[in-house]
Design an enzyme around this catalytic site. Structure first.
Site, PDB file in Angstrom:
ATOM      1  CB  THR A 114      -0.910  -0.029   1.240  1.00 12.46           C
ATOM      2  OG1 THR A 114      -1.634  -1.256   1.214  1.00 12.46           O
ATOM      3  CG2 THR A 114      -1.869   1.149   1.253  1.00 12.46           C
ATOM      4  CG  LEU A 119     -22.979  -1.292   9.743  1.00  9.32           C
ATOM      5  CD1 LEU A 119     -24.475  -1.320   9.484  1.00  9.32           C
ATOM      6  CD2 LEU A 119     -22.497   0.161   9.756  1.00  9.32           C
ATOM      7  CB  CYS A 151      -4.291  -2.198   6.817  1.00 10.13           C
ATOM      8  SG  CYS A 151      -3.256  -3.466   6.051  1.00 10.13           S
TER       9      CYS A 151
HETATM   10  P1  NAD Z   1       4.738  -7.778   6.840  1.00 11.46           P
HETATM   11  O1  NAD Z   1       5.524  -6.900   7.742  1.00 11.46           O
HETATM   12  O2  NAD Z   1       3.924  -8.895   7.390  1.00 11.46           O
HETATM   13  O3  NAD Z   1       5.713  -8.425   5.743  1.00 11.46           O
HETATM   14  C1  NAD Z   1       6.719  -7.741   5.081  1.00 11.46           C
HETATM   15  C2  NAD Z   1       7.878  -8.704   4.834  1.00 11.46           C
HETATM   16  O4  NAD Z   1       8.857  -8.027   4.056  1.00 11.46           O
HETATM   17  C3  NAD Z   1       8.578  -9.151   6.114  1.00 11.46           C
HETATM   18  O5  NAD Z   1       8.667 -10.564   6.137  1.00 11.46           O
HETATM   19  C4  NAD Z   1       9.977  -8.523   6.021  1.00 11.46           C
HETATM   20  O6  NAD Z   1      10.980  -9.320   6.601  1.00 11.46           O
HETATM   21  C5  NAD Z   1      10.131  -8.417   4.523  1.00 11.46           C
HETATM   22  N1  NAD Z   1      11.133  -7.445   4.088  1.00 11.46           N
HETATM   23  C6  NAD Z   1      11.440  -6.235   4.614  1.00 11.46           C
HETATM   24  N2  NAD Z   1      12.415  -5.659   3.890  1.00 11.46           N
HETATM   25  C7  NAD Z   1      12.726  -6.499   2.893  1.00 11.46           C
HETATM   26  C8  NAD Z   1      13.652  -6.476   1.818  1.00 11.46           C
HETATM   27  N3  NAD Z   1      14.458  -5.424   1.640  1.00 11.46           N
HETATM   28  N4  NAD Z   1      13.717  -7.534   0.977  1.00 11.46           N
HETATM   29  C9  NAD Z   1      12.897  -8.597   1.169  1.00 11.46           C
HETATM   30  N5  NAD Z   1      12.002  -8.684   2.161  1.00 11.46           N
HETATM   31  C10 NAD Z   1      11.919  -7.655   3.010  1.00 11.46           C
HETATM   32  O7  NAD Z   1       3.818  -6.790   5.990  1.00 11.46           O
HETATM   33  P2  NAD Z   1       2.407  -7.126   5.346  1.00 11.46           P
HETATM   34  O8  NAD Z   1       1.331  -7.053   6.381  1.00 11.46           O
HETATM   35  O9  NAD Z   1       2.539  -8.338   4.503  1.00 11.46           O
HETATM   36  O10 NAD Z   1       2.216  -5.860   4.417  1.00 11.46           O
HETATM   37  C11 NAD Z   1       2.962  -5.652   3.228  1.00 11.46           C
HETATM   38  C12 NAD Z   1       2.300  -4.534   2.444  1.00 11.46           C
HETATM   39  O11 NAD Z   1       0.991  -4.932   2.044  1.00 11.46           O
HETATM   40  C13 NAD Z   1       2.120  -3.233   3.222  1.00 11.46           C
HETATM   41  O12 NAD Z   1       2.267  -2.151   2.354  1.00 11.46           O
HETATM   42  C14 NAD Z   1       0.677  -3.320   3.702  1.00 11.46           C
HETATM   43  O13 NAD Z   1       0.117  -2.051   3.908  1.00 11.46           O
HETATM   44  C15 NAD Z   1       0.013  -4.007   2.533  1.00 11.46           C
HETATM   45  N6  NAD Z   1      -1.203  -4.745   2.871  1.00 11.46           N
HETATM   46  C16 NAD Z   1      -1.271  -5.478   4.005  1.00 11.46           C
HETATM   47  C17 NAD Z   1      -2.428  -6.204   4.296  1.00 11.46           C
HETATM   48  C18 NAD Z   1      -2.541  -7.015   5.562  1.00 11.46           C
HETATM   49  O14 NAD Z   1      -3.666  -7.404   5.902  1.00 11.46           O
HETATM   50  N7  NAD Z   1      -1.465  -7.283   6.278  1.00 11.46           N
HETATM   51  C19 NAD Z   1      -3.510  -6.187   3.404  1.00 11.46           C
HETATM   52  C20 NAD Z   1      -3.391  -5.454   2.232  1.00 11.46           C
HETATM   53  C21 NAD Z   1      -2.239  -4.734   1.979  1.00 11.46           C
END
Ligand code: NAD
Length: 434
Positions: free
Chosen positions: A121, A251, A261
Site C-alpha cells: 500500500t 457496523l 493497515c
Molecule cells: P509484513 O511486515 O507482514 O511483511 C513484510 C515482509 O517483508 C517481512 O517478512 C519482512 O521481513 C520483509 N522485508 C522487509 N524488507 C525487505 C527487503 N528489503 N527484501 C525482502 N524482504 C523484506 O507486511 P504485510 O502485512 O505483509 O504488508 C505488506 C504490504 O501490504 C504493506 O504495504 C501493507 O500495507 C500491505 N497490505 C497489508 C495487508 C494485511 O492485511 N497485512 C492487506 C493489504 C495490503
C-alpha cells in the site's frame, strides 16, 4: 509464469502461495533468515487459516521456493511483486524505504523485460518513483504496475483466491495483458478485474481502507450516543444495515479499529491530503475518535470502581487486533493493557493464537495463561477485547466460580446483556443502553 514475490509477510506469503497453487513457479524473497528457515520446513510463521496446507503442498510440488537471494529471484522471473512493509513514518506518512531500496536493487539485477508489480500500500506517485529509480539502474525494458491487495487477515487465502475485485493500475498494454492472464484463474466467476491508471489504483486502496475505518468509527460514535440516550446499538445496527445502501458489514461497535493497515493507511492518506492542501476533514475526526474509542473500556472500569484501579486483577480475553490472526499490530488490547498496567492493574491474558506475539510485545508486564478459564482465577473483572469464536459460548457458571467478582467488560458485544443479568453478572457492553 515465473513469479517472484519480494517480502514474505502476511501479504507476500499468501500471494506467493496462491499464485503457486494456480500453477505458477514462485520464488518468495525475504531478508528475515529465521522466517525463511521456518518456511523452508513447510511451516507458516503466521497464523492464517488454510495457509499451511497450501504452503506444504506447493513446496512439495516444487512450485514454491524461499530465498534471501534477490538477484536470483529477479533474474529468473518475468513478474516481480513487491509485498514490502510500508509502515507509518514519524510524520504520519508511509515509510517507503523498503520499496525504494528494493526497486534500486531490482534495477541493478535486470536481465530482460520484467513487470514490476507493487502490491504494497503506497501513496499516489510511488509507482512513478519506482519507475524512475529502476530506469536509472538499467537499460533493460520493464513496466511498473500498481496492484493493491485487498485481502483480510484471518480470511486471506479465501480473499485472494476469490477476490471481490482485482484492481490493476498502469498504462502498458503488454504488462496489463500479463496481469490479466495471471489473475484469470481467480476471476473466473465473473468478479471484475478493474484496469485503471496507476494514480487511481494507488489511491483506491487508501480510499477503501479510509472508508472502512470511517464506517467502523461512525458506528462506535453512534454506540457511545446509544449509551447516553438509552438505545441498543445492536438494534440500531440491524435497522440501519438492512438498507442495501448501507450494508451489514463493518457496523459492529467495539473498542476501535487497529491492525496493520487501517491506522497507518488513514494516517498516510491524511498526510497526502495535507501535502496537496486538500484536507480530508472527516478522516481527521476518524483518527481522533478512534484514539478515544480504544480507551472506552478503561473509562468504564474507572467509572465502575469509582476509585483507583490499583491492585485490581483483570483477565483479558483476546489480544490479536481481530479474530483468526496472531497479528497484534496497533491492536486495541495493547492500548487497553498499557493503560491498565500504568494504573497498577495486574493483567491475566489469554489469546488462542497471539500469545507468542503478546509475550514479544508486552513482556513481563502481563501474566499469560494457556486457556481462557485459567486467566480468570481470582480476577476482579473479565475484559473481552477480541471476539474469538471460542469466547462466544463459555460456561458462565464456571466463570462465576473462578472470578472474585462477576464483572464483565465486553468490548465486542459478544454477550447478551439480558442473559448476563439473569446469570448474575455485572455487564458492560458497548452502546447497549444506559
Ligand atoms: P509484513 O511486515 O507482514 O511483511 C513484510 C515482509 O517483508 C517481512 O517478512 C519482512 O521481513 C520483509 N522485508 C522487509 N524488507 C525487505 C527487503 N528489503 N527484501 C525482502 N524482504 C523484506 O507486511 P504485510 O502485512 O505483509 O504488508 C505488506 C504490504 O501490504 C504493506 O504495504 C501493507 O500495507 C500491505 N497490505 C497489508 C495487508 C494485511 O492485511 N497485512 C492487506 C493489504 C495490503
Amino acid at each position: 509464469m515465473k513469479i517472484s514475490v519480494i517480502g514474505t509477510g502476511y501479504v507476500g506469503l499468501v500471494v506467493g502461495t496462491c499464485f503457486a497453487e494456480s500453477g505458477n513457479d514462485v520464488i518468495c524473497v525475504d531478508v528475515d533468515e529465521q522466517k525463511l528457515r521456518t518456511l523452508k520446513r513447510g511451516e507458516s510463521p503466521i497464523f492464517e487459516p488454510g495457509l499451511t496446507d497450501l504452503l506444504k503442498k506447493n513446496i512439495e510440488e516444487k512450485r514454491l521456493v524461499f530465498t534471501s537471494d534477490l538477484e536470483v529471484a529477479v533474474k529468473k522471473c518475468d513478474v516481480i511483486f513487491l509485498a514490502l512493509p510500508t509502515p507509518q513514518a514519524e510524520d504520519g506518512s508511509a515509510d517507503l524505504q523498503h520499496v525504494l531500496e528494493v526497486a534500486k536493487k531490482i534495477g541493478k539485477f535486470m536481465n530482460g523485460y520484467k513487470v514490476i508489480v507493487n502490491k504494497s500500500t503506497v501513496p499516489v506517485g510511488t509507482g512513478d518513483r519506482v519507475r524512475e529509480i529502476v530506469s536509472k539502474e538499467t537499460k533493460q525494458p520493464f513496466d511498473v504496475i500498481s496492484n493493491p491487495e485487498f485481502l483480510k487477515e484471518g480470511a486471506a487465502v479465501n480473499d485472494f483466491m476469490k477476490p471481490d475485485r482485482v484492481v490493476i493500475g498502469g498504462d502498458s498494454p503488454k504488462a496489463l495483458a500479463i496481469m490479466a492472464d495471471l489473475y484469470a484463474p481467480f476471476v473466473r466467476t465473473g468478479n471484475p478485474l478493474i484496469q485503471m491508471d496507476m494514480h487511481s489504483s494507488e489511491l483506491t486502496k487508501y480510499a477503501a481502507n479510509a472508508f472502512l475505518a470511517t464506517k467502523v468509527t461512525f458506528m462506535n460514535e453512534v454506540a457511545n450516543l446509544c449509551e447516553q440516550v438509552g438505545a441498543d446499538v445492536d438494534m440500531v445496527r440491524k435497522g440501519m444495515g438492512t438498507d442495501p445502501r448501507i450494508g451489514m458489514q463493518f457496523l459492529f461497535a467495539g473498542v476501535g479499529y487497529g491492525g496493520s493497515c487501517f491506522p497507518k493507511d488513514v494516517s498516510a492518506l491524511l498526510n497526502t491530503s495535507r501535502s496537496y492542501e486538500c484536507e480530508l476533514h472527516i478522516l481527521n475526526s476518524v483518527e481522533d475518535a478512534n484514539r478515544r474509542q480504544k480507551m472506552v473500556l478503561v473509562n468504564k472500569m474507572r467509572k465502575h470502581y469509582g476509585t483507583s484501579l490499583k491492585g485490581k486483577s483483570v483477565a483479558v480475553w483476546g489480544l490479536a487486533f481481530k479474530p483468526n490472526t496472531d497479528d497484534m499490530r496497533e491492536a486495541p488490547a495493547l492500548t487497553i493493557i498499557d493503560a491498565l498496567v500504568h494504573e497498577g492493574v495486574m493483567i491475566r491474558a489469554y489469546d488462542p493464537e497471539a500469545m507468542e506475539e503478546a509475550k514479544r510485545r508486552l513482556g513481563k508486564s502481563v501474566k499469560y495463561y494457556d486457556n481462557n478459564y485459567d486467566a480468570l482465577k481470582g480476577a476482579d473483572a473479565l475484559v473481552v477485547v477480541t471476539e474469538w469464536n471460542e469466547f462466544r459460548r463459555p460456561d458462565f457458571d464456571r466463570i462465576k466460580l473462578l472470578m472474585k467478582e462477576p464483572v464483565i467488560f465486553d468490548g465486542r458485544n459478544v454477550y447478551d446483556p439480558k442473559i448476563m443479568k439473569e446469570k448474575g453478572f455485572v455487564y458492560y457492553g458497548i452502546g447497549r443502553g444506559r
